[in-house]
Design an enzyme around this catalytic site. Sequence first.
Site, PDB file in Angstrom:
ATOM      1  N   THR A  99       3.243   1.497   0.413  1.00  0.00           N
ATOM      2  CA  THR A  99       2.192   2.451   0.779  1.00  0.00           C
ATOM      3  C   THR A  99       2.764   3.584   1.622  1.00  0.00           C
ATOM      4  O   THR A  99       2.484   4.765   1.384  1.00  0.00           O
ATOM      5  CB  THR A  99       1.052   1.742   1.534  1.00  0.00           C
ATOM      6  OG1 THR A  99       0.595   0.631   0.765  1.00  0.00           O
ATOM      7  CG2 THR A  99      -0.112   2.695   1.773  1.00  0.00           C
ATOM      8  N   ASN A 118       1.781  -1.164   9.324  1.00  0.00           N
ATOM      9  CA  ASN A 118       2.711  -1.140   8.202  1.00  0.00           C
ATOM     10  C   ASN A 118       2.796   0.244   7.567  1.00  0.00           C
ATOM     11  O   ASN A 118       3.886   0.774   7.335  1.00  0.00           O
ATOM     12  CB  ASN A 118       2.286  -2.173   7.155  1.00  0.00           C
ATOM     13  CG  ASN A 118       3.154  -2.139   5.916  1.00  0.00           C
ATOM     14  OD1 ASN A 118       4.375  -2.062   6.009  1.00  0.00           O
ATOM     15  ND2 ASN A 118       2.543  -2.185   4.757  1.00  0.00           N
ATOM     16  N   LYS A 169      -8.721   4.871  -7.063  1.00  0.00           N
ATOM     17  CA  LYS A 169      -7.294   4.925  -6.734  1.00  0.00           C
ATOM     18  C   LYS A 169      -6.434   4.452  -7.911  1.00  0.00           C
ATOM     19  O   LYS A 169      -5.442   5.095  -8.278  1.00  0.00           O
ATOM     20  CB  LYS A 169      -7.036   4.060  -5.494  1.00  0.00           C
ATOM     21  CG  LYS A 169      -5.650   4.171  -4.906  1.00  0.00           C
ATOM     22  CD  LYS A 169      -5.496   3.262  -3.697  1.00  0.00           C
ATOM     23  CE  LYS A 169      -6.517   3.552  -2.615  1.00  0.00           C
ATOM     24  NZ  LYS A 169      -6.299   2.735  -1.410  1.00  0.00           N
ATOM     25  N   LYS A 201     -12.342  -5.506  -3.314  1.00  0.00           N
ATOM     26  CA  LYS A 201     -11.917  -5.648  -1.921  1.00  0.00           C
ATOM     27  C   LYS A 201     -12.560  -6.905  -1.363  1.00  0.00           C
ATOM     28  O   LYS A 201     -13.627  -7.332  -1.820  1.00  0.00           O
ATOM     29  CB  LYS A 201     -12.359  -4.434  -1.091  1.00  0.00           C
ATOM     30  CG  LYS A 201     -11.444  -4.154   0.092  1.00  0.00           C
ATOM     31  CD  LYS A 201     -10.116  -3.560  -0.364  1.00  0.00           C
ATOM     32  CE  LYS A 201      -9.241  -3.179   0.820  1.00  0.00           C
ATOM     33  NZ  LYS A 201      -8.019  -2.491   0.365  1.00  0.00           N
ATOM     34  N   SER A 255       2.018  -3.061  -6.277  1.00  0.00           N
ATOM     35  CA  SER A 255       1.322  -4.320  -6.578  1.00  0.00           C
ATOM     36  C   SER A 255       1.231  -4.514  -8.093  1.00  0.00           C
ATOM     37  O   SER A 255       1.403  -5.633  -8.600  1.00  0.00           O
ATOM     38  CB  SER A 255      -0.080  -4.313  -5.971  1.00  0.00           C
ATOM     39  OG  SER A 255      -0.052  -4.594  -4.600  1.00  0.00           O
TER      40      SER A 255
END
Length: 434
Positions: free
Chosen positions: A207, A238, A111, A123, A367
């Site tokens: 996002t 979200n 990504k 992660k 981010s």
Amino acid sequence: MPFKFDVHDRSVYREPAPIDQDSPFQSMMERFDIAAEILELNPGFYEYLCRPARVFMTSVPVVMDTGHVKVFDGIRVIHNNVLGPSKGGIRYAPDVTLSEVKALAAWMTWKCAVVDVPFGGAKGGVVCNPSEMSPGELERLTRRYTSDMFNVFGPDRDIPAPDMNTNEQIMAWILDTYSMHSRRTENAVVTGKPVALGGSEGRHEATGRGVMTVTLAALEQIDRSPSDCTVAVQGFGNVGSVAAQLLQEQGCTVVAVSDVTGGYYNADGLDIPAVQQYVKENGGSLEDYTEATHITNEELLTLDVDVLVPAAKEDQITKSIAEDMQARVVVEGANGPTVPAADDILNEKGVLVVPDILANAGGVTVSYFEWVQDRQGYFWSLKRVNKRLKRTMTDAFNRVYETAEKHDTSLRIGAYVVGVSKVAEALRLRGIYA
């Protein structure tokens, strides 16, 4: 001894360790393998890139409000840091597994490369049920997990962010705990934190805004106007709620949304701000929403709509769901919502699928913006953040679309080719340290 680079020597490929064929990691690997074949990826690079660089496991003891000690399992997977410090969210959920976290970390690697962000992939997760924990218990859990990961996290090493069931407050606790151990405030150690602590404007919506941006780009490719399109959104957290709101603002008719209580459908279109207000007043749930017909999540996925946005969890679009799907465009707001067996079916039906490693990359993009702002000590306006996010997502979509056309493949494989090739090229230039 010089490193041998021979793209034609396929015989030395070694399969990864056996894993569950239905696991998220296997789903990632099946797509990665196709991209590796297209790229004629060096066998040694294949071995290196298909597995995590490091895996950290920890036991997280927490004194519960009852006074009893409960121990939780904590995980952090660093998949790759060739392009820069590793980056990825932390999720709190009772069904977190190592296979899932490994897959999510790998998806973060591709990504970041797809949107040209200089981060690697990571992660984290803690096996817990936050809905059954008090704020105090969650704080103690977060601080102990952060303390255990002190030598893993760092603004130049590994940068966590929010994910499923984690939020700005939890990121603030991570920031504070890490800073206490460091004996200095380290704003850039975590992203997705409150603006008052160095967070970025626009990060909460990033996002969902990225999903909206690539949806419009996909509609343009099939010559459809947003005002003529119907949309169904699975998942109203979200990502899903923001994507639904922004798509409605662009002129789309959002006819269905869902959460764990099921789907809610109105053929004339839902009033998304009203739905958001209902969820806020109803403890975060869509349950008993009366301005729509209740349907199942499976029925939502197969509605006759122009655009489907799966923004819930992994493996929602199965082979049987794909066979019944009627949407013309699928934009994956969630990570890994489509199983590999469904890909061929969707391709044969002519469904344009904007894959997760492109569609939901708006979060990691902003981010990165947040990290840059923290390092500079200078913060941007919301207008500037959104402008740069739009440019980044649009450029990435065009790059992926062109790559898919070049190799006569789907956008998903096109995205993997873009991501894997970028990381592999960086690895080639850096070389193998011995």
